[in-house]
Design a protein around this motif. Structure first.
Motif, PDB file in Angstrom:
ATOM      1  N   GLU A  43       0.800  -1.229   0.000  1.00 33.52           N
ATOM      2  CA  GLU A  43       0.000   0.000   0.000  1.00 33.52           C
ATOM      3  C   GLU A  43       0.833   1.281   0.000  1.00 33.52           C
ATOM      4  OE1 GLU A  43      -4.115   1.436   2.190  1.00 33.52           O
ATOM      5  OE2 GLU A  43      -2.701   0.161   3.262  1.00 33.52           O
ATOM      6  N   VAL A  46       1.413   3.160  -3.366  1.00 31.61           N
ATOM      7  CA  VAL A  46       0.326   3.746  -4.155  1.00 31.61           C
ATOM      8  C   VAL A  46       0.438   5.270  -4.206  1.00 31.61           C
ATOM      9  CG1 VAL A  46      -2.170   4.072  -4.321  1.00 31.61           C
ATOM     10  CG2 VAL A  46      -1.225   1.812  -3.748  1.00 31.61           C
ATOM     11  N   ALA A  70      -2.448  -4.367  -8.085  1.00 30.43           N
ATOM     12  CA  ALA A  70      -2.985  -3.702  -6.906  1.00 30.43           C
ATOM     13  C   ALA A  70      -2.376  -4.268  -5.628  1.00 30.43           C
ATOM     14  CB  ALA A  70      -4.502  -3.875  -6.871  1.00 30.43           C
ATOM     15  N   PRO A  71      -2.444  -3.516  -4.527  1.00 32.89           N
ATOM     16  CA  PRO A  71      -1.931  -4.023  -3.250  1.00 32.89           C
ATOM     17  C   PRO A  71      -2.567  -5.356  -2.867  1.00 32.89           C
ATOM     18  CG  PRO A  71      -2.349  -1.671  -3.082  1.00 32.89           C
ATOM     19  CD  PRO A  71      -2.908  -2.116  -4.404  1.00 32.89           C
ATOM     20  N   ALA A  74      -4.777  -4.079   2.092  1.00 35.19           N
ATOM     21  CA  ALA A  74      -4.982  -2.641   2.267  1.00 35.19           C
ATOM     22  C   ALA A  74      -5.886  -2.425   3.468  1.00 35.19           C
ATOM     23  CB  ALA A  74      -5.610  -2.024   1.015  1.00 35.19           C
ATOM     24  N   ARG A  75      -5.634  -1.338   4.174  1.00 33.15           N
ATOM     25  CA  ARG A  75      -6.442  -1.036   5.359  1.00 33.15           C
ATOM     26  C   ARG A  75      -7.881  -0.712   4.983  1.00 33.15           C
ATOM     27  NH1 ARG A  75      -2.510   3.578   7.304  1.00 33.15           N
ATOM     28  NH2 ARG A  75      -2.467   3.719   5.030  1.00 33.15           N
ATOM     29  N   ASP A  76      -8.062  -0.046   3.864  1.00 36.84           N
ATOM     30  CA  ASP A  76      -9.399   0.338   3.393  1.00 36.84           C
ATOM     31  C   ASP A  76      -9.465   0.009   1.909  1.00 36.84           C
ATOM     32  OD1 ASP A  76     -11.648   1.679   2.421  1.00 36.84           O
ATOM     33  OD2 ASP A  76     -11.493   3.269   3.922  1.00 36.84           O
ATOM     34  N   LEU A  77     -10.049  -1.135   1.579  1.00 32.07           N
ATOM     35  CA  LEU A  77     -10.064  -1.582   0.191  1.00 32.07           C
ATOM     36  C   LEU A  77     -10.793  -0.596  -0.715  1.00 32.07           C
ATOM     37  CD1 LEU A  77     -10.787  -5.408   0.560  1.00 32.07           C
ATOM     38  CD2 LEU A  77      -8.585  -4.297   0.168  1.00 32.07           C
ATOM     39  N   THR A  80      -8.636   2.487  -1.333  1.00 36.10           N
ATOM     40  CA  THR A  80      -7.501   2.153  -2.190  1.00 36.10           C
ATOM     41  C   THR A  80      -7.959   1.971  -3.631  1.00 36.10           C
ATOM     42  OG1 THR A  80      -6.312   1.102  -0.366  1.00 36.10           O
ATOM     43  CG2 THR A  80      -5.657   0.487  -2.596  1.00 36.10           C
ATOM     44  N   THR A  83      -8.617   5.311  -5.235  1.00 28.59           N
ATOM     45  CA  THR A  83      -7.372   5.995  -5.599  1.00 28.59           C
ATOM     46  C   THR A  83      -6.795   5.409  -6.878  1.00 28.59           C
ATOM     47  OG1 THR A  83      -6.872   6.528  -3.295  1.00 28.59           O
ATOM     48  CG2 THR A  83      -5.028   6.546  -4.846  1.00 28.59           C
ATOM     49  N   LEU A  84      -6.745   4.085  -6.968  1.00 30.26           N
ATOM     50  CA  LEU A  84      -6.201   3.440  -8.166  1.00 30.26           C
ATOM     51  C   LEU A  84      -7.017   3.787  -9.405  1.00 30.26           C
ATOM     52  CD1 LEU A  84      -5.368  -0.124  -6.781  1.00 30.26           C
ATOM     53  CD2 LEU A  84      -3.785   1.790  -7.132  1.00 30.26           C
ATOM     54  N   TRP A 100      -9.780  -9.286  -2.672  1.00 30.63           N
ATOM     55  CA  TRP A 100     -10.590  -8.295  -3.371  1.00 30.63           C
ATOM     56  C   TRP A 100     -11.914  -8.807  -3.933  1.00 30.63           C
ATOM     57  CZ3 TRP A 100      -9.478  -3.166  -3.570  1.00 30.63           C
ATOM     58  CH2 TRP A 100      -8.175  -2.767  -3.232  1.00 30.63           C
TER      59      TRP A 100
END
Length: 215
Positions: A43, A46, A70-71, A74-77, A80, A83-84, A100
């Protein structure tokens, strides 16, 4: 392995440069690679990638095909994924299905979502049934076959053939690397490539992404 073959390179293959996006991209371009995977598997990578692509809109212009990994945690899917999705990329985004598969925010990527089969160290996402469940839930998603992950689950590689038989019409790319039985990636050897050859020969129409350099 020359860049002119079916192979592309993942920035994660560069041990010295992989945490510095500018250096990794420069090295890949200098070596002549035209197909690139941006390895944002942790993460903290990113944010710097977002900053680089905002600062330099032409940073990826040196490459013909660019995908993004992608990571893997992640703490907050949802955050994240959001953002991606803002990145100026048109290529596929590779996701680990064990992390995911149930995240609604993947809808922002449309058909760019690609799921990868997992190694023996993961509790889910390795088998034909697991991947079938993923693609039933994401009918427009693509498939990334990780041949090294296959080997950790089935040294005969029959699993890989089963996955290609079932999901070959979704295949977007391969991941290729050396690997230990516990799933630890290592440098790719010619012996590894010979071992994977029956699967590689079935996948000549998609890029083979080196996640670890050939020695």
């Amino acid at each position: 392995m020359r860049p002119g073959s079916n192979y592309g390179i993942a920035t994660g293959a560069y041990e010295r440069e992989r945490d510095d996006w500018s250096r990794a991209l420069d090295r890949a371009a200098d070596e002549g690679w035209r197909t690139l995977e941006l390895t944002a598997v942790v993460e903290p990578l990113v944010g710097p990638l977002v900053e680089l692509l905002r600062r330099d809109e032409d940073a990826l212009a040196r490459f013909e095909r660019v995908s993004l990994h992608a990571p893997i945690v992640a703490r907050d899917l949802a955050a994240t994924a959001a953002t991606l999705a803002t990145l100026p990329l048109e290529g596929d985004v590779i996701f680990h299905p064990d992390v995911w598969r149930s995240e609604p925010a993947l809808g922002a990527f449309g058909t760019r979502v690609v799921f990868e089969n997992m190694d023996a160290g993961k509790s889910w996402g390795r088998s034909l049934d697991d991947l079938r469940e993923v693609f039933d839930a994401h009918p427009h998603a693509g498939f990334c076959l990780d041949v090294a992950h296959v080997w950790t689950n089935d040294a005969s590689l029959a699993l890989g053939h089963d996955l290609l038989d079932a999901f070959g019409d979704r295949l977007r790319q391969l991941h290729v690397s050396g690997i230990e039985p516990d799933g630890s990636h290592r440098a790719t050897t010619e012996a590894d490539l010979a071992r994977y050859r029956p699967l590689l020969d079935r996948c000549t129409g998609v890029p083979w992404i080196l996640e670890a350099l050939i020695v």
